[in-house]
Each structure stands twice: as C-alpha cells, then as structure tokens.
Design an enzyme around this catalytic site. Structure first.
Site, PDB file in Angstrom:
ATOM      1  N   GLU A  99       9.036   1.151  11.085  1.00  0.00           N
ATOM      2  CA  GLU A  99      10.086   2.063  10.933  1.00  0.00           C
ATOM      3  C   GLU A  99       9.441   3.561  11.142  1.00  0.00           C
ATOM      4  OE1 GLU A  99      13.390   1.992  10.065  1.00  0.00           O
ATOM      5  OE2 GLU A  99      13.512  -0.278   9.571  1.00  0.00           O
TER       6      GLU A  99
ATOM      7  N   LYS B  22       0.955  -1.348  -0.113  1.00  0.00           N
ATOM      8  CA  LYS B  22      -0.121   0.162   0.036  1.00  0.00           C
ATOM      9  C   LYS B  22       1.005   1.249   0.151  1.00  0.00           C
ATOM     10  CE  LYS B  22      -2.099   3.125   2.870  1.00  0.00           C
ATOM     11  NZ  LYS B  22      -2.186   4.121   1.702  1.00  0.00           N
TER      12      LYS B  22
ATOM     13  N   CYS C 177      13.075  10.461   7.413  1.00  0.00           N
ATOM     14  CA  CYS C 177      12.888  10.156   8.938  1.00  0.00           C
ATOM     15  C   CYS C 177      14.548  10.286   9.604  1.00  0.00           C
ATOM     16  CB  CYS C 177      12.719   8.427   8.921  1.00  0.00           C
ATOM     17  SG  CYS C 177      13.712   7.414   8.087  1.00  0.00           S
TER      18      CYS C 177
ATOM     19  N   GLU D 197       8.901  15.870  15.722  1.00  0.00           N
ATOM     20  CA  GLU D 197       9.360  15.813  14.404  1.00  0.00           C
ATOM     21  C   GLU D 197       8.589  16.494  13.527  1.00  0.00           C
ATOM     22  OE1 GLU D 197       8.101  12.164  12.130  1.00  0.00           O
ATOM     23  OE2 GLU D 197      10.365  11.964  11.464  1.00  0.00           O
TER      24      GLU D 197
HETATM   25  P1  NAD Z   1       1.884   8.402   7.665  1.00  0.00           P
HETATM   26  O1  NAD Z   1       2.075   7.508   9.160  1.00  0.00           O
HETATM   27  O2  NAD Z   1       1.092   9.334   7.827  1.00  0.00           O
HETATM   28  O3  NAD Z   1       1.372   7.358   6.461  1.00  0.00           O
HETATM   29  C1  NAD Z   1       2.421   6.236   6.186  1.00  0.00           C
HETATM   30  C2  NAD Z   1       1.354   5.023   5.477  1.00  0.00           C
HETATM   31  O4  NAD Z   1       0.549   4.381   6.457  1.00  0.00           O
HETATM   32  C3  NAD Z   1       0.593   5.604   4.267  1.00  0.00           C
HETATM   33  O5  NAD Z   1       0.738   4.710   3.225  1.00  0.00           O
HETATM   34  C4  NAD Z   1      -0.804   5.822   4.798  1.00  0.00           C
HETATM   35  O6  NAD Z   1      -1.930   5.942   3.961  1.00  0.00           O
HETATM   36  C5  NAD Z   1      -0.662   4.633   5.880  1.00  0.00           C
HETATM   37  N1  NAD Z   1      -1.584   4.744   6.794  1.00  0.00           N
HETATM   38  C6  NAD Z   1      -2.269   5.973   7.481  1.00  0.00           C
HETATM   39  N2  NAD Z   1      -3.126   5.575   8.644  1.00  0.00           N
HETATM   40  C7  NAD Z   1      -3.256   4.198   8.513  1.00  0.00           C
HETATM   41  C8  NAD Z   1      -3.930   3.256   9.360  1.00  0.00           C
HETATM   42  N3  NAD Z   1      -4.656   3.666  10.199  1.00  0.00           N
HETATM   43  N4  NAD Z   1      -3.609   2.045   9.162  1.00  0.00           N
HETATM   44  C9  NAD Z   1      -2.754   1.502   8.236  1.00  0.00           C
HETATM   45  N5  NAD Z   1      -2.172   2.462   7.340  1.00  0.00           N
HETATM   46  C10 NAD Z   1      -2.366   3.796   7.447  1.00  0.00           C
HETATM   47  O7  NAD Z   1       3.338   8.686   7.422  1.00  0.00           O
HETATM   48  P2  NAD Z   1       3.919   9.684   6.180  1.00  0.00           P
HETATM   49  O8  NAD Z   1       3.264  11.073   6.430  1.00  0.00           O
HETATM   50  O9  NAD Z   1       3.477   9.007   5.034  1.00  0.00           O
HETATM   51  O10 NAD Z   1       5.501   9.516   6.365  1.00  0.00           O
HETATM   52  C11 NAD Z   1       6.230  10.369   7.181  1.00  0.00           C
HETATM   53  C12 NAD Z   1       6.437   9.645   8.522  1.00  0.00           C
HETATM   54  O11 NAD Z   1       7.252   8.474   8.104  1.00  0.00           O
HETATM   55  C13 NAD Z   1       7.372  10.467   9.190  1.00  0.00           C
HETATM   56  O12 NAD Z   1       7.080  10.322  10.717  1.00  0.00           O
HETATM   57  C14 NAD Z   1       8.703   9.633   9.000  1.00  0.00           C
HETATM   58  O13 NAD Z   1       9.922   9.953   9.942  1.00  0.00           O
HETATM   59  C15 NAD Z   1       8.248   8.427   8.479  1.00  0.00           C
HETATM   60  N6  NAD Z   1       9.670   7.577   8.057  1.00  0.00           N
HETATM   61  C16 NAD Z   1      10.127   6.705   8.623  1.00  0.00           C
HETATM   62  C17 NAD Z   1      10.977   6.122   8.022  1.00  0.00           C
HETATM   63  C18 NAD Z   1      12.010   4.807   8.724  1.00  0.00           C
HETATM   64  O14 NAD Z   1      12.699   4.241   7.875  1.00  0.00           O
HETATM   65  N7  NAD Z   1      12.143   5.122  10.033  1.00  0.00           N
HETATM   66  C19 NAD Z   1      11.212   6.235   6.731  1.00  0.00           C
HETATM   67  C20 NAD Z   1      10.403   6.997   6.020  1.00  0.00           C
HETATM   68  C21 NAD Z   1       9.431   7.729   6.629  1.00  0.00           C
END
Ligand code: NAD
Length: 504
Positions: free
Chosen positions: A273, A198, A308, A408
């Site tokens: 992650e 997804k 991240c 963050e």
């Molecule tokens: P997000 O958590 O809003 O969304 C991530 C994914 O989760 C999307 O595909 C979203 O549609 C899905 N999602 C949202 N709600 C959900 C739910 N209730 N159940 C299941 N899936 C759901 O994150 P974002 O805004 O897309 O990305 C930014 C965040 O990601 C930042 O906090 C960043 O630090 C983190 N990040 C971490 C890493 C790592 O390797 N640690 C890498 C990249 C990004």
C-alpha cells in the site's frame, strides 16, 4: 494552565488546557515478543521527539535483527495452536481486543497526538476507526469460505480450503500509528496467521501500548511487536525465510525495495500500500459550495496532508477556477494551526524534522518555479519551535508546471491548475506512474461515470473525498501498490487456497 492526564482522569482536558505530554510517556516502554514485554537483546533505544517542540520526550526500545528473529520464532511457535483455534474463537479475541482499545481509546489517541503531531480531535477518530476495523473483520469470520467445484466424475467431489500462511510480517507507516497497528493485524490474525508487527520508528508509542494491552487478550506469540529502524527490523522481517507473507504500508521507494528484498530468501507473497499524487477534478457544473470543503477534506490537512489518499493535485475547470481558488485560499488561511494537544487546533506540526525539511524544500521549489503563484501558507516561521507548516496552496493559472504536480510531498501542500477539456484532464490525471485515489466533482452522471471508467486509480470518490469505509477495498494501481485492504479481499489475501479432490 497545564493539565496532566492524572488530573483529567486520563480523559480529554478542558477545551484549551494544554496537556503535559510527559505525563503520558514518562514510563518504561517495552516490545511484545512471545507474550512477554521485553527490551531489545542489545539494549538499543531511540528518542521520542515531540513534533510540537522538537524536544526529546522519552526513549523507546530500538530493536534489531536479533529481536526480529526472536519475534519470528515466537510467532512460528504460536502458529500451530492459533491456526487450530476455530475461526469463531479467533474472531472473539479480535472483538475483545477492539473492546480493550475502545476502553483505552482516549489514552491511545493522546499517545498518537504527542508522538505524531496530528491534533487530538482527529486522533480520536483514528482509534475509533481501528476499533471499527477489528469488529468488521471479526464479523467476517464465517465469510472466509472456499468453493465447491463441480467435477465430471459421479463419485467424486472437489472443493477448496483456505489455509493461513504462518508468520505474517506487517510493516506500517507513521501517519496513522494506532489505526494502522491495530486495524492491519485484524485480517491476518482472523485468517489464522500469527503476526510480527513493525511500527514506524518515529511513531511507535501507541503500537507499544497496544502490545501491553494485547498481552492479556491474545495467546503468547500470536502478536509480536518490534520497534526499531526499517533498515534492521524491517529488512530482517522482509528477508526472514520463515516469513512467507509480507504486508507493507509506506512509501513507494521502500515498497519497491521490499518487493525485491523479499525474494532473496524465499518465494513470498508481498502486498504493498504505497503513496499517491491523487487528482481532484472539478468540472464546471459542480456544486461549488461542496467543492471547497471537499478540497480541504480531500487534502487531509487535519493530518497535515500526511495521508496517502490525499487529493494533492487540484484540477478545476477554467470557467470556475478563479472563484474556487480564491475561496479555497481564504479557507486555508483561516485554519487554526497550533499545538495538537489543544482541542481547537485543526492543523498540528508535521511528524519529524526530516518531514519538516522535506516539505519546506518543496515549498521552496514552488516559490522558485515560474508559473506557480502562492495563494495561501508558504514557508514556515523559522523562529517558532516545532515542525509547523501552514496549509499551503500554489496555483498554476496558465497550466500545471514543475515537480509539485508530479511528486508526493506528504505534507500540507496543495497545487492547483485549470483545465478546459475532458480528454485533456483525464490524460493529465493518468499521466503519473501513481494511481491510488481520485475525486471527481460534477452533477452530470455521464461525466461522472466516464471519469470513473477512465481514471487509472484503485479508488474514486464522486462528489466526495477522503473517506474510508470498512468493507470497501482500498489500494492502488501502477506504482501505488498491489493488493487491496479494508474489505473481504484483505482477509482472503492472508490465506492460500488449497484444492481438495476426493474420489469416494
Ligand atoms: P516509509 O516507507 O519511510 O516507512 C514505512 C515503514 O517501513 C516504517 O515502519 C519504516 O520503518 C519501514 N521501513 C523503512 N525502510 C525499510 C526497509 N528497508 N525494509 C523494511 N521496512 C522498512 O513510509 P513513511 O514515511 O512511514 O510513510 C509515508 C508513506 O506511506 C507515504 O508515501 C504514504 O503515501 C504511504 N502510505 C500509504 C498508504 C496506503 O494505504 N496506500 C497509507 C499510509 C501511508
């Protein structure tokens, strides 16, 4: 002058010729389910917004629970044959996929730039990273081993096997769309699982294109790609009883929800992650010529800070603080902010209106926080279309203060403060519940190694920042996540050991 991809053969245009984004995206988009390119059952669709203008570019499928169920069923049906395929043959398929992605890399990079706003120059790096990861994991095929365990009995042997889970749910974020979509399917597929992927709803284009390309490489149902909202597609994937293994990359808030929700239907293995508020610590003896580029690179400003691992808390020894901050401010002011479709652009727009508003609100908090001084950037020019925010630096010369040091932001906003003492700065660095990365700058081996030992993070750079190297494990401690990716442990994490005792 505007150039279309057709005029440039789909390749990079002349250096300063803006590409017509519509020419890349103005076509029907479909999800990949069971080897077919399909539309959502209920016909849902979502607008794709160009972050450089705020305008609608095209529409993509927006799936829901029914589509997710279809994808999980297709992945479940494909699993037995895929699991029985030898691992070397599975590795061959990954290599083929890497080749196809490489061949279409330019197009995939443009899709990400148009969708996500990061400059085309850096998005080319993303597809190369995806290809590297696919090849790295394919090369690990014969390293996915069990163990032989000595037993007391002379007529018995004991060994372990590594079984796949079955259907794996892979949920990825918006910041490196193709890189995450393509590289994070490598380990589960190689280990013999089938996958439902997804992508983030705001950046699904390159994943959907990946689906079209993978269709000709992988057997039907082995990889399924469902675009749609997290609250429907994501939640259903997480709570589906047949998905026993969830791997999530995204925000801490959603990660914690996933950990809780996964347990409602079955016992599952969930790896997360998540985000970070990562410290960069510059000791007084550091090579200052390296420190400033290190701070710029560490903040990942070329992805608008949307990474991240960004070192978004800069702590500099007070003996060199003013010098570093002044030089850094000048460097940030000199960065080229503009249309991500131009080769010369270093900083594009942030991904979406919501992200733009979030980052602006943090800049406002920074401006209103006594003790914080704005050194570079600041609030964006509201009259300019698109979600552009200049690289922004706040300094707290009398000591860290306020939420900008604690939360963050996931945007191009860096905060800095001086320190005097080793113990004090390590305590401050570790004070947050997060622990993803850290970057330490010193020429003193003793200080470097003490910092490595004392910092509570999953990844530490010494005299460097930002880089990821396939084969090294990436992941967080504390609220930054559980599990490690990008190395052998990621591959092993998509298997479950089975012990075998044989009496002969
Ligand atoms: P997000 O958590 O809003 O969304 C991530 C994914 O989760 C999307 O595909 C979203 O549609 C899905 N999602 C949202 N709600 C959900 C739910 N209730 N159940 C299941 N899936 C759901 O994150 P974002 O805004 O897309 O990305 C930014 C965040 O990601 C930042 O906090 C960043 O630090 C983190 N990040 C971490 C890493 C790592 O390797 N640690 C890498 C990249 C990004």
């Amino acid at each position: 002058m505007t150039t279309t991809p057709a005029e440039t053969g789909g390749a990079a245009p002349g250096r300063e010729a803006p590409v017509d984004a519509r020419a890349f995206v103005d076509r029907p988009w479909r999800m990949l389910i069971g080897g077919e390119l399909v539309s959502p059952v209920a016909g849902g669709s979502a607008d794709v917004i160009d972050p450089s203008t705020g305008e609608v570019l095209t529409t993509i499928p927006s799936g829901d629970e029914a589509d997710t169920d279809r994808a999980v069923a297709a992945a479940g049906a494909a699993f037995p044959a895929w699991a029985r395929t030898s691992i070397t043959k599975r590795a061959e398929r990954l290599l083929e996929l890497a080749e196809v992605i490489e061949k279409h890399g330019e197009e995939l990079a443009w899709l990400d730039t148009i969708d996500n706003g990061s400059p085309i120059g850096v998005m080319r790096g993303d597809f190369r990273m995806a290809v590297e990861h696919l090849r790295y994991f394919a090369g690990l095929a014969l390293q996915l081993r069990g163990e032989s365990i000595p037993v007391a009995e002379w007529d018995a042997v004991d060994f372990s096997l590594r079984d796949p889970f079955g259907v794996v749910g892979r949920i990825v974020p918006f910041n490196h769309p193709l890189m995450f979509a393509a590289s994070r399917i490598a380990a589960p597929l190689l280990a013999g699982n089938t996958v439902v992927l997804k992508p983030a709803e705001v950046t699904s284009l390159s994943a959907l294109r990946l689906g079209e390309l993978a269709c000709d490489v992988l057997p039907a149902g082995v990889l399924n790609i469902v675009s749609g909202p997290g609250r429907t597609v994501g939640e259903r994937l997480v709570t589906h009883p047949e998905v026993r293994r969830i791997a999530f990359t995204g925000s801490g808030e959603v990660g914690r929800r996933i950990q809780a929700r996964a347990a409602v239907s079955a016992v599952k293995v969930v790896t997360l992650e998540l985000g970070g508020k990562n410290p960069m610590i510059v000791f007084g003896d550091a090579d200052l010529d390296q420190v400033v580029p290190g701070a710029v690179r560490g903040m990942n400003f070329t992805w608008q800070g949307q990474s991240c691992g960004s070192t978004s808390r800069l702590y500099v020894h007070s003996s060199v603080y003013d010098k570093v901050i002044t030089t850094l401010g000048r460097e940030l002011d000199a960065m080229t902010v503009g249309d991500p479709k131009l080769e010369s652009t270093q900083v594009g727009p942030v991904v979406s209106a919501a992200q733009y508003e979030k980052v602006r609100s943090y800049i406002r908090i920074g401006l209103d926080t006594p003790g914080l001084e704005l050194v570079a950037g600041g609030l964006p020019d509201e009259s300019r279309p698109g979600y552009y925010i200049r690289p922004t630096l706040f300094s707290a010369p009398h000591g860290q203060v306020g939420p900008l040091f604690e939360e963050e932001i996931f945007g191009p906003v860096l905060v800095a403060a001086p320190f005097d003492d080793y113990d004090e700065i390590i305590e401050r660095a570790n004070a947050l519940p997060l622990g993803l990365t850290a970057s330490v700058w010193t020429r003193d081996l003793g200080i470097a190694m003490r910092s490595v030992r004392d910092l509570q993070t999953g990844y530490v750079w010494v005299n460097w920042s930002s880089s990821h190297i396939p084969g090294t494990s990436f992941g967080g401690v504390k609220d930054s996540g559980v599990g490690r990716e990008e190395g052998l442990s990621e591959l092993e994490g998509f298997t479950q050991p089975k012990n075998v005792y044989i009496r002969f």
